[in-house]
Design an enzyme around this catalytic site. Structure first.
Site, PDB file in Angstrom:
ATOM      1  N   PRO A 109      45.167  35.880  30.079  1.00  0.00           N
ATOM      2  CA  PRO A 109      44.660  36.841  31.069  1.00  0.00           C
ATOM      3  C   PRO A 109      45.470  36.928  32.358  1.00  0.00           C
ATOM      4  O   PRO A 109      45.261  37.854  33.136  1.00  0.00           O
ATOM      5  CB  PRO A 109      43.234  36.336  31.349  1.00  0.00           C
ATOM      6  CG  PRO A 109      43.293  34.871  31.035  1.00  0.00           C
ATOM      7  CD  PRO A 109      44.241  34.746  29.883  1.00  0.00           C
ATOM      8  N   LYS A 110      46.391  36.005  32.585  1.00  0.00           N
ATOM      9  CA  LYS A 110      47.180  36.050  33.813  1.00  0.00           C
ATOM     10  C   LYS A 110      48.627  36.458  33.559  1.00  0.00           C
ATOM     11  O   LYS A 110      49.507  36.183  34.370  1.00  0.00           O
ATOM     12  CB  LYS A 110      47.119  34.695  34.529  1.00  0.00           C
ATOM     13  CG  LYS A 110      45.740  34.367  35.081  1.00  0.00           C
ATOM     14  CD  LYS A 110      45.760  33.130  35.955  1.00  0.00           C
ATOM     15  CE  LYS A 110      44.386  32.911  36.578  1.00  0.00           C
ATOM     16  NZ  LYS A 110      44.370  31.728  37.468  1.00  0.00           N
ATOM     17  N   ASN A 111      48.851  37.117  32.461  1.00  0.00           N
ATOM     18  CA  ASN A 111      50.191  37.560  32.107  1.00  0.00           C
ATOM     19  C   ASN A 111      50.416  38.981  32.617  1.00  0.00           C
ATOM     20  O   ASN A 111      49.731  39.922  32.204  1.00  0.00           O
ATOM     21  CB  ASN A 111      50.372  37.500  30.587  1.00  0.00           C
ATOM     22  CG  ASN A 111      51.755  37.884  30.146  1.00  0.00           C
ATOM     23  OD1 ASN A 111      52.147  39.032  30.260  1.00  0.00           O
ATOM     24  ND2 ASN A 111      52.505  36.919  29.644  1.00  0.00           N
ATOM     25  N   ASP A 144      37.515  34.290  34.508  1.00  0.00           N
ATOM     26  CA  ASP A 144      38.156  33.989  35.788  1.00  0.00           C
ATOM     27  C   ASP A 144      37.789  35.091  36.770  1.00  0.00           C
ATOM     28  O   ASP A 144      38.368  36.178  36.749  1.00  0.00           O
ATOM     29  CB  ASP A 144      39.676  33.897  35.607  1.00  0.00           C
ATOM     30  CG  ASP A 144      40.404  33.599  36.915  1.00  0.00           C
ATOM     31  OD1 ASP A 144      39.729  33.403  37.940  1.00  0.00           O
ATOM     32  OD2 ASP A 144      41.650  33.561  36.903  1.00  0.00           O
TER      33      ASP A 144
END
Length: 331
Positions: A109-111, A144
């Site tokens: 999810p943080k890409n 998140d």
């Protein structure tokens, strides 16, 4: 379509559909100083990817190969770029592609590359994609709640595709669940200043000031509502100084004698803007000041800086700088 998890069992070199392709190894030069020891499946996948990329082969097998490579390294922007070219060339079903991106984004999810690709898809699909995109970001927030990439994507969707109707209520829900969620406060400010449905900052100021003050009095040590309150007067110092609610909430928190750091910070800003403090403010701040380091001719703003240096040692140098650079006419 190939698996998107990068875990194909059969090596590419043993698959009949790749028999006609000559892999292109990575060129590290004649004398690489620190060659990277790649896993064999990653090395092979990249060698085959270079082959189709250099040949500009926009085929179904190339699309499947990008899935494998992304599963092994979702941060490879060249692979994502080529994937978009292949999707367009094949006139692929972009709803299926979005389902694929759902699965990849849930794992990574943080890409950044994933979210960029998702924006490209949403642009292609148009306004009808807004609801799906907003729902997907909510799903990621359960993993998140402060994911910057997800918030950035959500704001882009609202601006580009719409979907504002329930956004303020959504922010309200997030803040109620976690009043310290600074991302939710930021989104709330984004909504009241950008939404075409609410009339803008001036139209929302009265109700939002009340909302922020209520949150401050509940948790005065929470910096988010203080920042939010300050932002509600952005570009309108005259209105900030004329609204008694702002110094009043500072006074209430200071009188409690605890968790007053952000109240002092707000008071300092007010003083620098020309606020004329009451004697009660002066008495309370004097009570917080170290008597040995204060003098009778010290103005209130200087006293506030002195207290802040003590109660906020992490930013002591900042408060010392604020004291040295106080406006000449400050009270």
């Amino acid at each position: 379509m190939s698996s998107d998890d990068g875990e194909e069992c059969l090596p590419l070199s043993q698959r009949p559909e790749w028999a006609d392709v000559r892999p292109v190894p990575q060129d590290d030069g004649p004398k690489p100083v620190v060659p990277i020891h790649y896993r064999e499946n990653f090395r092979e996948a990249m060698d085959y990817f270079r082959a189709v990329y250099l040949a500009d082969e926009r085929s179904l097998r190339s699309l499947n190969l990008t899935s494998e490579v992304i599963g092994l390294n979702p941060g490879n922007y060249t692979v994502w770029h080529f994937r978009r070219l292949v999707l367009e060339a094949l006139n692929a079903d972009l709803h299926e592609e979005r389902d694929y991106v759902d699965r990849v984004a849930e794992r990574f999810p943080k890409n950044y590359q994933i979210w960029h690709h998702r924006r490209w898809l949403a642009e292609k699909l148009g306004p009808k994609a807004a609801d799906k995109e907003l729902e997907f970001t909510k799903k990621i927030f359960t993993i998140d709640a402060k994911n910057y990439h997800t918030w950035s994507h959500r704001q882009w969707v609202l601006l580009a595709l719409g979907g504002w109707d329930d956004e303020l209520d959504y922010c309200q829900k997030l803040i109620e669940n976690d009043v310290f969620n600074n991302s939710a406060w930021n989104q709330r400010y984004f909504v009241i200043t950008k939404s075409p449905l609410l009339g803008g900052l001036q139209a929302m100021r009265e109700s939002e000031v009340s909302f922020a003050i209520k949150a401050i009095l509940t948790n005065p040590q929470n910096e988010s509502p203080w920042r939010y309150l300050r932002g509600l007067y952005k570009g309108d110092i005259e209105q900030l100084l004329s609204d008694n609610q702002v110094p009043e909430v500072c006074l209430q928190v200071l009188k409690s004698g605890r968790n007053f750091l952000f109240a002092l910070s707000m008071l300092l800003d007010l003083l620098c803007f020309g606020f004329q403090p009451s004697d009660e403010f002066k008495r309370i701040v004097e009570g917080l000041t170290n008597s040995e380091s204060s003098s009778s001719d010290t103005n209130l703003a200087t006293s506030v800086c002195n207290v802040l240096e003590t109660v906020d040692p992490l930013r002591a140098n900042y408060w010392a700088w604020r004291r040295r650079t106080l406006p000449s006419m400050v009270c």
